[in-house]
Design an enzyme around this catalytic site. Structure first.
Site, PDB file in Angstrom:
ATOM      1  N   LYS A  12       3.297  39.891 -27.380  1.00 27.05           N
ATOM      2  CA  LYS A  12       2.517  40.432 -28.425  1.00 27.05           C
ATOM      3  C   LYS A  12       3.100  40.576 -29.783  1.00 27.05           C
ATOM      4  CE  LYS A  12      -0.590  42.377 -24.933  1.00 27.05           C
ATOM      5  NZ  LYS A  12      -1.136  43.656 -24.270  1.00 27.05           N
ATOM      6  N   TYR A  52     -10.073  38.113 -23.772  1.00 27.35           N
ATOM      7  CA  TYR A  52     -10.223  39.535 -23.633  1.00 27.35           C
ATOM      8  C   TYR A  52     -11.810  39.731 -23.242  1.00 27.35           C
ATOM      9  CZ  TYR A  52      -5.660  41.276 -24.370  1.00 27.35           C
ATOM     10  OH  TYR A  52      -4.096  41.471 -24.457  1.00 27.35           O
ATOM     11  N   PHE A  60     -11.697  50.469 -27.483  1.00 24.66           N
ATOM     12  CA  PHE A  60     -10.575  50.000 -28.259  1.00 24.66           C
ATOM     13  C   PHE A  60     -10.525  48.732 -28.584  1.00 24.66           C
ATOM     14  CE2 PHE A  60      -9.888  49.730 -23.561  1.00 24.66           C
ATOM     15  CZ  PHE A  60      -9.336  48.509 -23.373  1.00 24.66           C
ATOM     16  N   ARG A  88       3.455  40.848 -13.069  1.00 24.98           N
ATOM     17  CA  ARG A  88       2.721  42.063 -13.096  1.00 24.98           C
ATOM     18  C   ARG A  88       3.706  43.380 -12.913  1.00 24.98           C
ATOM     19  NH1 ARG A  88      -1.916  42.473 -16.261  1.00 24.98           N
ATOM     20  NH2 ARG A  88      -2.372  44.531 -15.012  1.00 24.98           N
ATOM     21  N   THR A  94      -0.223  49.182 -17.541  1.00 26.12           N
ATOM     22  CA  THR A  94      -0.615  48.770 -18.612  1.00 26.12           C
ATOM     23  C   THR A  94      -0.321  49.909 -19.673  1.00 26.12           C
ATOM     24  OG1 THR A  94      -2.635  47.853 -17.612  1.00 26.12           O
ATOM     25  CG2 THR A  94      -2.786  48.443 -19.956  1.00 26.12           C
ATOM     26  N   ARG A 105       7.495  46.900 -19.918  1.00 27.70           N
ATOM     27  CA  ARG A 105       6.778  48.098 -20.878  1.00 27.70           C
ATOM     28  C   ARG A 105       7.588  49.263 -20.811  1.00 27.70           C
ATOM     29  NH1 ARG A 105       0.844  45.949 -19.024  1.00 27.70           N
ATOM     30  NH2 ARG A 105       0.288  44.515 -20.664  1.00 27.70           N
ATOM     31  N   ASN A 115       1.715  47.672 -26.342  1.00 29.64           N
ATOM     32  CA  ASN A 115       2.698  47.607 -24.910  1.00 29.64           C
ATOM     33  C   ASN A 115       3.178  45.974 -24.605  1.00 29.64           C
ATOM     34  OD1 ASN A 115       0.356  45.769 -24.544  1.00 29.64           O
ATOM     35  ND2 ASN A 115      -0.489  47.334 -22.737  1.00 29.64           N
ATOM     36  N   HIS A 118       1.762  40.402 -22.457  1.00 29.80           N
ATOM     37  CA  HIS A 118       0.447  40.285 -21.516  1.00 29.80           C
ATOM     38  C   HIS A 118       0.857  39.259 -20.460  1.00 29.80           C
ATOM     39  CE1 HIS A 118      -3.416  39.005 -19.996  1.00 29.80           C
ATOM     40  NE2 HIS A 118      -2.832  37.710 -20.007  1.00 29.80           N
ATOM     41  N   GLU A 129      -6.431  31.543 -18.091  1.00 32.63           N
ATOM     42  CA  GLU A 129      -5.938  32.023 -19.150  1.00 32.63           C
ATOM     43  C   GLU A 129      -4.988  30.645 -19.465  1.00 32.63           C
ATOM     44  OE1 GLU A 129      -6.087  36.658 -18.697  1.00 32.63           O
ATOM     45  OE2 GLU A 129      -3.972  35.738 -18.288  1.00 32.63           O
TER      46      GLU A 129
HETATM   47  N1  UDP Z   1      -5.544  48.356 -24.297  1.00 36.68           N
HETATM   48  C1  UDP Z   1      -5.729  49.550 -25.373  1.00 36.68           C
HETATM   49  N2  UDP Z   1      -6.179  50.663 -24.785  1.00 36.68           N
HETATM   50  C2  UDP Z   1      -6.617  50.927 -23.630  1.00 36.68           C
HETATM   51  C3  UDP Z   1      -6.530  50.003 -22.619  1.00 36.68           C
HETATM   52  C4  UDP Z   1      -6.013  48.924 -22.902  1.00 36.68           C
HETATM   53  O1  UDP Z   1      -5.357  49.136 -26.436  1.00 36.68           O
HETATM   54  O2  UDP Z   1      -7.277  51.959 -23.251  1.00 36.68           O
HETATM   55  C5  UDP Z   1      -5.104  47.170 -24.677  1.00 36.68           C
HETATM   56  C6  UDP Z   1      -3.714  46.957 -24.283  1.00 36.68           C
HETATM   57  O3  UDP Z   1      -3.107  46.094 -25.156  1.00 36.68           O
HETATM   58  C7  UDP Z   1      -3.823  46.379 -22.797  1.00 36.68           C
HETATM   59  C8  UDP Z   1      -4.994  45.286 -23.253  1.00 36.68           C
HETATM   60  O4  UDP Z   1      -5.807  46.130 -24.018  1.00 36.68           O
HETATM   61  O5  UDP Z   1      -2.503  45.501 -22.379  1.00 36.68           O
HETATM   62  C9  UDP Z   1      -5.709  44.821 -22.150  1.00 36.68           C
HETATM   63  O6  UDP Z   1      -6.112  45.631 -21.063  1.00 36.68           O
HETATM   64  P1  UDP Z   1      -5.723  45.329 -19.680  1.00 36.68           P
HETATM   65  O7  UDP Z   1      -6.785  46.656 -18.834  1.00 36.68           O
HETATM   66  O8  UDP Z   1      -6.382  44.060 -19.292  1.00 36.68           O
HETATM   67  O9  UDP Z   1      -4.441  45.630 -19.237  1.00 36.68           O
HETATM   68  P2  UDP Z   1      -3.277  44.657 -18.940  1.00 36.68           P
HETATM   69  O10 UDP Z   1      -3.705  43.476 -18.083  1.00 36.68           O
HETATM   70  O11 UDP Z   1      -2.877  44.016 -19.991  1.00 36.68           O
HETATM   71  O12 UDP Z   1      -2.118  45.427 -18.356  1.00 36.68           O
HETATM   72 MG    MG Z   2      -5.663  42.396 -18.439  1.00 33.01          MG
END
Ligand code: UDP
Ligand code: MG
Length: 153
Positions: A12, A52, A60, A88, A94, A105, A115, A118, A129
């Site tokens: 990112k 997304y 957010f 993952r 996350t 992370r 974070n 992705h 994706e």
């Molecule tokens: N995100 C955020 N605030 C939140 C939850 C998610 O800014 O409370 C952002 C964060 O960058 C995250 C992305 O949204 O990586 C996508 O969320 P997801 O739940 O898909 O998490 P990921 O798959 O990236 O772990």
């Molecule tokens: Mg995700």
């Protein structure tokens, strides 16, 4: 190789700005995964809206869009046995505050809004994706010379 998968990983804008590209790629290489696609891009809002799509209603979401378009992103496709789940785990929770030390992370970030990386969250999502972010012609089918030392022949 059984359960050979591909997954999308994107460094990112905060990861790029903080000069973490090399350290992030290193972790996938040292594990033994194989890079089959790589590019740097300024992501469009249209691509992010699709990427997304499940998050549009989240509070957010507007700040997530601003963050993800704030600078270049490095997108990659990694291949290997069980690579979706392993990635993952390598990336971590996350919320970096919950991410284990040793994960990307957990080692390089503090707050959920920044974070650094992705990773696709399932094999099905990974396929969607990858086709959203990459043209078929941008992905290379190749076999690494150390294949026999990473996998049982
Ligand atoms: N995100 C955020 N605030 C939140 C939850 C998610 O800014 O409370 C952002 C964060 O960058 C995250 C992305 O949204 O990586 C996508 O969320 P997801 O739940 O898909 O998490 P990921 O798959 O990236 O772990
Ligand atoms: Mg995700």
């Amino acid at each position: 190789m059984n359960n050979c998968q591909r997954t999308l990983v994107a460094i990112k804008p905060d990861g790029v700005q903080r000069r973490l590209i090399g350290q992030i790629i290193k972790r996938f290489e040292q594990r033994g995964f194989q890079l089959v696609g790589l590019k740097m891009l300024q992501v469009s809002e249209e691509l992010l809206a699709q990427h997304y799509s499940s998050l549009h209603r989240k509070p957010f979401y507007p700040s997530l869009l601003r963050y993800m378009t704030s600078g270049p992103v490095v997108a990659m496709v990694w291949e290997g046995h069980n690579v979706v789940k392993s990635t993952r785990m390598l990336v971590g929770n996350t919320n970096p505050a919950e991410a284990a030390t040793g994960t990307l992370r957990g080692d390089f970030s503090i707050h959920i809004s920044r974070n650094i990386v992705h990773a696709s969250d399932s094999a099905e999502v990974a396929q969607k994706e990858i086709s959203l972010w990459f043209q078929r012609s941008e992905l290379i089918d190749w076999e690494c010379c150390d294949h026999g030392n990473i996998y049982h022949p």
